[in-house]
Design an enzyme around this catalytic site. Structure first.
Site, PDB file in Angstrom:
ATOM      1  N   GLY A   1    -100.376 -48.208  -0.256  1.00  0.00           N
ATOM      2  CA  GLY A   1    -100.765 -48.802   1.027  1.00  0.00           C
ATOM      3  C   GLY A   1     -99.605 -49.572   1.620  1.00  0.00           C
ATOM      4  O   GLY A   1     -98.452 -49.392   1.228  1.00  0.00           O
TER       5      GLY A   1
ATOM      6  N   GLU B   1     -99.392 -23.333  13.902  1.00  0.00           N
ATOM      7  CA  GLU B   1     -99.638 -23.538  12.472  1.00  0.00           C
ATOM      8  C   GLU B   1     -98.657 -22.711  11.635  1.00  0.00           C
ATOM      9  O   GLU B   1     -98.127 -23.192  10.623  1.00  0.00           O
ATOM     10  CB  GLU B   1    -101.109 -23.180  12.156  1.00  0.00           C
ATOM     11  CG  GLU B   1    -101.506 -23.243  10.697  1.00  0.00           C
ATOM     12  CD  GLU B   1    -101.328 -24.611  10.039  1.00  0.00           C
ATOM     13  OE1 GLU B   1    -101.026 -25.590  10.737  1.00  0.00           O
ATOM     14  OE2 GLU B   1    -101.464 -24.689   8.809  1.00  0.00           O
TER      15      GLU B   1
END
Ligand code: M6R
Length: 607
Positions: free
Chosen positions: A101, A480
């Site tokens: 985090g 993509e």
């Protein structure tokens, strides 16, 4: 993002931690480390590079410890290096801490700690947190962790050990997943159950602001204010087979080949009203039908799926949809009211930008729907309703089966909404249902092009650039295809709507430029054929994807990959497969690390 793992019990911790780190490496792989307690001392070993490097260094100097923490890193604050790798310790070497985090107020805390005489040896936000826990550690480790996390702003899942409390792991989370695994007389913690699934499938999921004290005798979870919380034990749905390569050389290849099964799982019980899994679709339909505005938001590959969703919902259901990058959505002051529906798409369910967009939409009163793969993920927790794609674990960093499964779910939504709005009559709906049911078999046929794709890949692996062109529904497939090529082969690639090529990119075309054209026999076929002529006229090398039996393209293209005939709405799924294989075989040909491409991580938990 990073991966964290911990163990306390009766066995030697290091091999368990290393195996767990190996399974978490998809989350970050620029450095790794472990902390153990041996003879009342903290032992910390770190290595820049892969977990394998750490394993080799531990083999040279074996350890014996019944408790430990492990971490595999994707750098945010501070370059990838041995020094910046976790675990971090406090100045007195009394505690070791691992963290996933970002501590947003690390600078202010560091300033305070510096004024108290602490010294810092790394450029990470995590070292600040380790020092802060050390600063608060008087007698009780859990109290120290509680005092520290009460001071920090940001997202974290952390775990701490200390020789003064040699059997205990203290863990806490805010916004980043942390799971506790329950064995017999032994406990595990990890970012993902894959890290300990070979030992147990019984888990407790820690929630935000909870703190867990874990010893071989049990787990005690409390809230920030210390009140005890009774936690449910659940059983992990996935099994070992799903998180292993099962004979495939790479996870990416395994996941490409898993697509027929995954598509089947995404559609099961959802094609007709009354189907066993139709319930979430029905709830979502009622929101979409009454929406004043619909936004689809996501990042990366999931954003490409959202773009296909836009075409599908507009063409099949006749409803207007806007698609936004989640990272941009909240900065452009979108028009949101109580009748706005925001559909957030995320494989991992933990992408920070997507979560932030959802939060902002919710605060402004929107209804938020998640399309997710991971049950219990933050996206599903933040959604009013979630439709799961049911693709199963995806471990390769490059998304493959999650993309086609997301598109599958969007097709089902568009079909069901089209029936409700009356845009799709009963006959068209029945035809569509038939085509959808045949899709897993068609995906198998699409996989059948693998040999041909591999040969093509061998011819183009030295190319410096690739251009991908498609029109309509197949334009996002071009994007993509280009993303897959970039991320695993490091070859520059761009996707364009075929007709846009003449407005700029055509300048790039010469005899060295491979141009991948997605050209099924649909109502844009004639137009894309003209675009292919334009490439040919400039000596570009054409790799065309077209429908079975099509001869029109043969004279123009250098390579023609024929895919099974289906309805236009389903073609993006069939076309994505050879494009995944093309990127895969080029990367393998270049001897690159397909499952762990440089600089990337499977899930991006920072904004
Ligand atoms: O887990 P998510 O779907 O939210 O992830 C979003 C992107 O980070 C992800 O799709 C990324 O672009 C893929 N690794 C690309 O293959």
């Amino acid at each position: 993002m990073c991966g964290i793992v911990g163990y306390t019990g009766g066995r030697n911790a290091a091999p368990i931690l290393l195996a767990g780190l190996g399974r978490l490496e998809y989350r970050g792989y620029d450095s790794s480390g472990i902390a153990l307690i041996q003879n009342d001392n903290l032992i910390v070993r770190k290595k820049q590079g892969k977990v394998e490097d750490l394993r080799l260094s531990l083999e040279r100097e074996p350890t014996a410890s019944l408790i430990g923490l492990g971490h595999t890193r994707w750098a945010t604050h501070g370059v990838p290096s041995e020094q910046n790798a976790h675990p971090h310790v406090d100045n007195a070497n009394r505690i070791a801490l691992i963290h996933n985090g970002i501590i947003e107020n690390h600078a202010a805390i560091k300033e305070f700690l510096l004024s108290e005489g602490y010294q810092f040896y790394t450029s990470t936000d995590t070292e600040v947190l380790a020092q802060l826990v050390g600063h608060h550690f008087h007698a009780n480790l859990a109290d120290a962790v509680r005092a520290a996390v009460n001071q920090v702003e940001g997202s974290y899942s952390i775990a701490v050990i200390a020789p003064e409390d040699p059997l205990t792991i203290v863990a806490a989370r805010n916004g980043i997943p942390l799971i506790i695994g329950i064995g017999e007389g032994e406990y595990f913690i990890a970012s993902d159950t894959a890290a300990f699934l070979e030992h147990t499938n019984q888990i407790i999921t820690l929630e935000d602001h909870e703190i867990a004290v874990i010893t071989p005798a049990g787990v005690n979870v409390s809230a920030a204010g210390q009140q005890h919380i009774r936690k449910e034990i659940s059983t992990v749905a996935s099994n070992l087979e799903q998180i292993e390569k099962n004979g495939f050389e790479h996870f990416m290849l395994k996941e490409i080949y898993d697509q027929p099964r995954a598509l089947e799982a995404a559609m099961r019980g959802r094609i007709d009203p009354g189907g066993i899994n139709y319930h979430e679709i029905e709830v979502v339909l009622s929101y979409l039908e009454n929406a004043s505005r619909i936004y689809l938001t996501a990042c990366g590959t999931s954003w490409h799926a959202a773009l296909i969703g836009e075409y599908l919902l507009e063409q099949i259901a006749g409803v207007a949809v806007e698609v936004e990058y989640a990272s941009e959505f909240r900065y452009r002051q979108p028009l949101i009211d109580k009748k706005t529906v925001v559909v957030a798409i995320s494989q991992s369910g933990e992408t920070a930008d997507t979560l932030a967009a959802m939060k902002m939409a919710k605060e402004q009163g929107a209804m938020v729907i998640g399309i997710a793969n991971t049950v219990g993920s933050s996206v599903s927790l933040a959604s009013d309703e979630t439709i799961y794609i049911n693709a199963g674990p995806e471990i390769g960093v490059a998304s493959t089966k999650s993309f086609t499964s997301q598109v599958m779910v969007l097709i089902l939504l568009a079909k069901a909404l089209g029936e409700r709005t009356g845009r799709l009559d009963a006959r068209a709906a029945a035809n569509m249902a038939q085509a959808i049911e045949a899709l897993p078999e068609m995906a198998n046929a699409s996989l059948g092009t693998a040999g041909q794709v591999q040969e093509i890949a061998a011819q183009f692996e030295r190319s410096r650039d690739f251009l991908y062109l498609g029109r309509g529904l197949n334009f996002p497939v071009a994007l993509e295809g280009a993303l897959k090529m970039k991320e695993i082969s490091y070859i520059h690639a761009e996707g364009y709507p075929a007709a846009e090529m003449k407005h700029g990119p055509i300048a790039l075309i010469d005899e060295n430029m491979p141009v991948v054209c997605i050209a099924p026999r649909d109502d844009t076929y004639g137009k894309i054929l003209s675009n292919i002529q334009e490439v040919k006229a400039r000596r570009g090398r054409i790799i065309a994807l077209t429908s079975e039996g099509d001869k029109g393209i043969n004279k123009l293209a250098d390579h023609v990959i024929q895919l099974p005939e289906t309805i236009p709405a389903l073609y993006p799924i069939l076309a994505a497969i050879p494009l995944q294989l093309l990127a895969y075989h080029i990367a393998v040909g270049l001897d690159l690390d397909v499952d762990q491409p440089r600089n990337l991580a499977k899930c991006v938990t920072v904004e």
